[in-house]
Scaffold this active site. Sequence first.
Site, mmCIF file in Angstrom:
data_model
loop_
_atom_site.group_PDB
_atom_site.id
_atom_site.type_symbol
_atom_site.label_atom_id
_atom_site.label_comp_id
_atom_site.label_asym_id
_atom_site.label_seq_id
_atom_site.Cartn_x
_atom_site.Cartn_y
_atom_site.Cartn_z
ATOM 1 N N HIS A 221 31.946 20.774 27.279
ATOM 2 C CA HIS A 221 30.483 20.620 27.103
ATOM 3 C C HIS A 221 30.042 21.429 25.659
ATOM 4 O O HIS A 221 30.312 22.566 25.555
ATOM 5 C CB HIS A 221 29.926 21.369 28.164
ATOM 6 C CG HIS A 221 28.404 21.274 28.205
ATOM 7 N ND1 HIS A 221 27.771 20.363 28.588
ATOM 8 C CD2 HIS A 221 27.374 22.355 28.066
ATOM 9 C CE1 HIS A 221 26.353 20.304 28.738
ATOM 10 N NE2 HIS A 221 26.286 21.727 28.220
ATOM 11 N N SER B 32 22.656 18.575 25.999
ATOM 12 C CA SER B 32 22.420 19.221 27.185
ATOM 13 C C SER B 32 20.966 19.311 27.823
ATOM 14 O O SER B 32 20.443 18.514 27.901
ATOM 15 C CB SER B 32 23.023 20.525 27.086
ATOM 16 O OG SER B 32 23.406 21.219 28.565
HETATM 17 C C1 GTR Z 1 23.583 24.389 32.645
HETATM 18 C C2 GTR Z 1 22.521 23.467 33.343
HETATM 19 C C3 GTR Z 1 22.712 22.025 32.892
HETATM 20 C C4 GTR Z 1 22.753 21.831 31.140
HETATM 21 C C5 GTR Z 1 23.297 23.162 30.764
HETATM 22 C C6 GTR Z 1 22.726 23.482 29.073
HETATM 23 O O1 GTR Z 1 23.364 25.485 32.993
HETATM 24 O O2 GTR Z 1 22.965 23.440 34.759
HETATM 25 O O3 GTR Z 1 21.755 21.194 33.458
HETATM 26 O O4 GTR Z 1 21.447 21.689 31.115
HETATM 27 O O5 GTR Z 1 23.046 24.546 31.355
HETATM 28 O O6 GTR Z 1 21.965 23.177 28.841
HETATM 29 O O7 GTR Z 1 23.673 23.869 28.295
#
Ligand code: GTR
Length: 421
Positions: free
Chosen positions: A402, A261
């Site tokens: 995710h 991420s």
């Molecule tokens: C979210 C962000 C993403 C990603 C994510 C993370 O809020 O919008 O771009 O980086 O966090 O790091 O888990």
Amino acid sequence: MKTYVLSACLLFAIQTMNAQFVANYDESKVPEFDLPDPLTTFSNNIIGTSASWAEQRRPELINFFESQVFGKVPGTIDSIDFEVIEESNSALGGIANRKQIKVTLRKNGKTLSYLILLYLPINIAKAPLFLGYNFHGNHTVSNDPDIIISKAWSLNNESISITNHTLTEKSRGMRSNRWAINKMIEAGYGLATIYYGEIDPDKNDLTDGLHSLFYNSHQKRPAQDEWGAIGAWAWALSRTMDYLENNSEVDKSKIIVFGHSRLGKAALWAGVMDERFAGVISNDSGCGGAALSKRRFGETIAQINESFPYWFSENFKKYNNAEEELPVDQHELLALIAPRPLYVASAKEDEWADPKGEFLSAYYATPVYSLFGKAGIPAIEMPPVNSPIHNTVAYHIRSGKHDVTEYDWEQYIKWADEQFH
Ligand code: GTR
């Protein structure tokens, strides 16, 4: 007066729009866009050899990503020290050696320290290694009772018992699901991990952390074209490499930088800027990472700069809602890693990160790998879920959310075996 009323209305409308940002998840609403050709220079010269890529195109792309996207690093450090403050030769039930190394950076009379947690398989003279940041402290990656708990500020996360921005014993091992350490060690790989909050706390404040070491006496923020938090996280991965490449138990020619991420964005940028990294793994890195910005699918540049105004350089905000003005896209960030092995991974339910945009980015980076005679992504159709493509450029989309899972690590290890063993 009229003008004032109008512009106040407009301002309100824009703010409301931002507050109510609705991500596009409809493929039919992806705008038409021209993707820049990685093999055509900004002044329209065609790049036909790996030598002209290295001499002409790579430097101008790096220059763009440096000054307009992640921001430049404003100088060098005055000194850096490494001190092993704890070690064991029977960690993780006897399968690994453990070291905890304190890194101290000094500049302008100021100091910043962070800890590297390093596990190496016993009985391997020089181990290949994965290096990656963790989100909530080294002690969250394993139940190992000897991992030192960081005193640095943390984002709260009640699901793993982090409150008051303070890391405690309660969250020990609570992110071990994201780090298949036993699998890595059994496959003959080491792991080095760092808590990213020790480099720059992940909050909208650039007065603290690594940036502050580089300021002159009155400075509170980096300049317009200088680094944000991602740039700082990426740079400290290279300082960690400074240690690892001199550790005789590590195979310095096989150090693979990994990140999930936001930390996947940092891993990609570190892999671009530091060619000592032999390979790069981007796990669900999304907008500003592997995903193509011009698709405006899921998270967009305006949205990421709104939520995290301190992650990128100030210059990157010029492209808020103006992706068409960008003379690059993220496939060119990926191409800058060529000819080194690169793995881009997505998750089916992670639409915010635009899995298709991550895939296409790897696909459109492939012509640069081809210049070096390396295999990339062979076709524009995405592979089915849980059917990895393992070439020098690798890609998978797994089922689920995710996250970083056991499945992801199984693929990374298998691919690394093919690429590096
Ligand atoms: C979210 C962000 C993403 C990603 C994510 C993370 O809020 O919008 O771009 O980086 O966090 O790091 O888990």
